[in-house]
Enzyme design. Structure first.
Site, PDB file in Angstrom:
ATOM      1  N   ALA A 529       0.810  -1.213   0.000  1.00 61.82           N
ATOM      2  CA  ALA A 529       0.000   0.000   0.000  1.00 61.82           C
ATOM      3  C   ALA A 529       0.847   1.268   0.000  1.00 61.82           C
ATOM      4  CB  ALA A 529      -0.939  -0.004   1.210  1.00 61.82           C
ATOM      5  N   ASP A 530       1.981   1.254   0.683  1.00 63.30           N
ATOM      6  CA  ASP A 530       2.830   2.437   0.770  1.00 63.30           C
ATOM      7  C   ASP A 530       3.174   2.995  -0.608  1.00 63.30           C
ATOM      8  OD1 ASP A 530       3.031   0.480   2.821  1.00 63.30           O
ATOM      9  OD2 ASP A 530       4.735   1.510   3.722  1.00 63.30           O
ATOM     10  N   ALA A 531       3.329   2.105  -1.578  1.00 60.32           N
ATOM     11  CA  ALA A 531       3.756   2.525  -2.916  1.00 60.32           C
ATOM     12  C   ALA A 531       2.778   3.490  -3.561  1.00 60.32           C
ATOM     13  CB  ALA A 531       3.943   1.300  -3.814  1.00 60.32           C
TER      14      ALA A 531
END
Length: 747
Positions: A529-531
């Protein structure tokens, strides 16, 4: 004798009608309009500003036999928009030979706006130098500490020299440019070249022509210079700096080749409207009208808004301004136009008419011989009022937190995600405050890292399919977020995003890496998700720089893959990655485990994407609906204390406050409110609670931002975070949230 009696009676009748127009409480379009001295108002091509309970009307002072400026810009004041008091000359032309505003110059269409941040009144106008006809095509700027003046002339110049518009997709070839200048006007081939920047290329080095103009201040406090350019063939919209005294270099074109002048811009609801005229000299013509969902476009033309006698020639006038008026009924709008009389310029008349809206919400202007404006609700500026105090408090929190971080952390650190996330917030703080030391901090960081992420030079060795901090993980998003700041720094220096940025060596690595990713055939880059915060905004910034939609298309392909492995369709929330998808993974009590910072990355990333993505991009609606669904779910999971727990649906999994996710959510939701995507009525209670947590609990007295969960990938049971738990990415998230909150308070 009878003839003499008739002439006297006619003269008395005219005098009575003039007095009637002045005192009966009505506006009489096209009639003589007297001021408090009984003299016809001499404020042509003007605009009206409301400040501190008073309306100020600024316009060109016209002489009897010439349109050249022999006096300057006059000012009148009113409380009811009908009765006007003469205040004198706000900006005087100069007696000094060679002055840009020397007596005898052409000074047209003055507009004045108040800058709340500086406390200054700023005047913009179209200027032609004395004795040069309409060849100079400049804008002029003047400032004052008082609304009625006197105004101090700052400078005149052409617009955006050495810069291309943000929406020019491709630079014209040299051969096409040379051919275009030799073509006859109005041939299809010539018209096509005009639409693709023929005159932008011609005037690139010396600046774009600036003629009929207006200034528009948007709800977020940003101001724009809207003017006729390119030999009056095309309208330009140029962003102004925070002081409203100069253009930033970011500009857009509209109605290319359409021959529009006399722009008058207003906003009704979430739609921007612009009324213009064609170019027929002093002769009136049919009004044109355009609408857009963003001030920067794209703009769409609709029918002439005028209705009634002489509507096909705008009632004999030409647009100059649209005045919003706050009344007990809400915001109403007055269309302002001038009936030009070139043989006797000082006898030019004014057409003021109310704007109505039809069943479809489209503006229409009906002719009326006389009408009574609604009573205005006049706002008074009160020094140190509650709103001003709140804004100053927000600025003080930004200053406290960012100065503490920079005083205790050197910028010479690697370009990995955690440091890079801080710099996205630092750039936002700089753009709000103009603090050069903060900008230099990010520039030093970029120089230290040679404007690169991971440094492996051989694309055959580039990796991304699992976590990695090595220099060969070039395609791993944690090493790509740095490009957001590198691109922003170059854009700030050059005055805005444009293809000219591509010549700067500081963006060379971003072009190499992101171009490789955009051109690749795979789309499984974003498996965590961070991406979605790390890289999605890089893609939209690459599009803004290059104009190449391949970056938007790859953005869409990549997030579709992300959705396939970690999106929860029911809520619109994201699991951190495929390892945490329910029911394969559950909290200790069997619930879905959504990690706050993970979804904070996503919501903030979507806000950044929507800010930079053109609204007419074919997948824009996909991102918009995703953002709104995620925002709704996020808001519903806030704790009553104002924060979000690390496991959003199971507070007991890792109880207690967490700042980084809370700050990213605060930023993401505020952005939606500020852009009229989310309802302030529905979401501001959420923001008020989160802001209270951030400022009363998370921020410590010395500026340390506490309760930030350390680097990790999930809500970890038993992990202790406290007031001393600080991290670079948490500070960056807070700076984003705080700057967006300031913009909200400035609306």
């Amino acid at each position: 004798m009878m003839r003499k009696i008739y002439m006297v009676f006619a003269l008395l009748s005219c005098m009575m009608m003039s007095v009637q127009a002045k005192t009966d409480g009505q506006i009489h379009p096209g009639a003589i309009w007297q001021d408090n001295r009984g003299i016809h108002i001499n404020a042509h091509g003007g605009g009206v500003m409301q400040y501190n309970g008073t309306y100020y009307w600024f316009g060109e002072h016209k002489a009897e036999n010439t349109s050249s400026a022999l006096v300057g810009v006059t000012c009148y004041t009113s409380k009811d928009l009908v009765h006007w008091n003469y205040q004198g000359v706000a900006l005087s032309v100069s007696d000094q030979p060679g002055s840009d505003i020397e007596k005898g110059c052409i000074l047209e269409r003055p507009k004045v706006v108040y800058n709340e941040a500086t406390g200054k009144f700023v005047m913009w106008f179209h200027l032609e130098l004395k004795g040069r006809g309409y060849a100079a095509a400049r804008y002029g700027v003047a400032v004052s500490d008082n609304p009625a003046g006197p105004y101090r002339f700052l400078r005149s110049e052409r617009s955006c020299a050495g810069l291309y518009p943000q929406n020019l997709a491709h630079r014209m070839s040299v051969s096409d440019y040379r051919k275009g200048l030799k073509m006859g006007w109005w041939t299809p081939a010539w018209q096509n070249l005009v639409k693709h920047g023929l005159y932008i290329e011609r005037d690139f080095d010396n600046g774009q022509m600036s003629r009929d103009q207006t200034i528009f201040v948007d709800d977020d406090g940003k101001a724009y210079h809207v003017f006729s350019s390119e030999e009056n063939l095309t309208l330009h919209i140029a962003e102004l700096n925070k002081d409203y005294t100069a253009e930033t270099g970011r500009y857009w074109t509209m109605a290319e080749g359409g021959q529009n002048e006399a722009p008058a811009v207003f906003k009704h609801g979430d739609t921007y409207w612009m009324i213009t005229s064609g170019c027929t000299g002093w002769a009136p013509n049919k009004a044109r009208m355009f609408w857009a969902k963003s001030i920067t476009g794209p703009w769409h033309q609709v029918d002439n808004p005028c209705r009634g006698p002489k509507s096909d020639i705008t009632f004999g006038g030409q647009s100059t301004f649209v005045l919003p008026v706050l009344t007990q009924k809400g915001t109403e709008y007055i269309f302002m136009a001038d009936i030009w009389r070139p043989q006797h310029p000082n006898d030019a008349r004014y057409i003021w008419l109310p704007i109505d809206f039809d069943s479809a919400g489209t503006p229409v202007i009906h002719w009326q011989d006389a009408w009574t404006p609604s009573k205005p609700v006049l706002k008074r500026a009160v020094k140190n009022d509650a709103l001003t105090v709140r804004k100053q408090e927000v600025l003080s929190y930004i200053q406290l937190v960012n100065d503490y971080w920079q005083a205790n952390n050197k910028p010479e650190v690697r370009s990995f995600w955690d440091h890079a996330a801080y710099h996205t917030g630092n750039i936002a703080a700089y753009q709000l405050t103009g603090n050069r030391s903060w900008l230099n901090y990010s520039s030093t960081w970029g120089e230290y890292n040679k404007w690169m992420g991971a440094r492996e030079s051989n694309p055959a060795k580039w990796k991304y399919l699992k976590y990695g901090e090595g220099q060969d993980y070039v395609l791993f998003g944690d090493w790509q977020i740095c490009f957001q700041t590198y691109l922003d720094l170059v854009a700030i220096e050059q005055g805005g995003y444009s293809r000219k940025m591509m010549e700067d060596p500081r963006v060379a690595r971003a072009i190499e890496v992101m171009g490789y990713e955009a051109d690749s055939k795979v789309h499984d880059y974003w498996w965590w998700a961070d991406a979605l915060y790390m890289v999605m905004p890089v893609m939209t910034k690459m599009y803004k720089m290059t104009g190449d939609e391949k970056y938007l298309d790859k953005l869409y392909e990549n997030i579709c893959y992300s959705d396939s492995i970690m999106l929860d369709e029911e809520t619109g929330l994201y699991f951190r990655d495929g390892r945490y998808v329910y029911p394969k993974h559950k909290t200790n009590s069997g619930k879905k485990d959504f990690w706050a910072r993970g979804d904070g990355w996503v919501l903030a990333g979507l806000a950044k994407v929507l800010q930079d993505m053109p609204s007419d991009y074919r997948h824009y609606r996909f991102f918009l609906e995703k953002y709104k669904k995620l925002a709704k779910s996020v808001a519903a999971l806030q704790q009553k204390e104002g924060y979000w727990t690390r496991s959003m649906m199971d507070a007991e999994q890792a109880p207690g406050p967490e700042t980084s996710g809370t700050a990213f959510f605060t930023y993401g939701l505020l952005w939606g409110i500020n852009h009229q995507i989310l309802s302030a009525k529905e979401y501001m209670p959420v923001i008020n609670r989160s802001w209270h947590y951030l400022t009363k609990t998370a921020i410590q007295g010395n500026g340390k931002l506490g309760y930030v969960q350390p680097i990790g990938d999930r809500a970890i049971p038993g992990q202790v975070i406290n007031a001393d738990s600080q991290a670079n990415f948490g500070v960056g998230a807070f700076l984003l949230a705080a700057t967006e909150y300031y913009y909200y308070l400035s609306k």
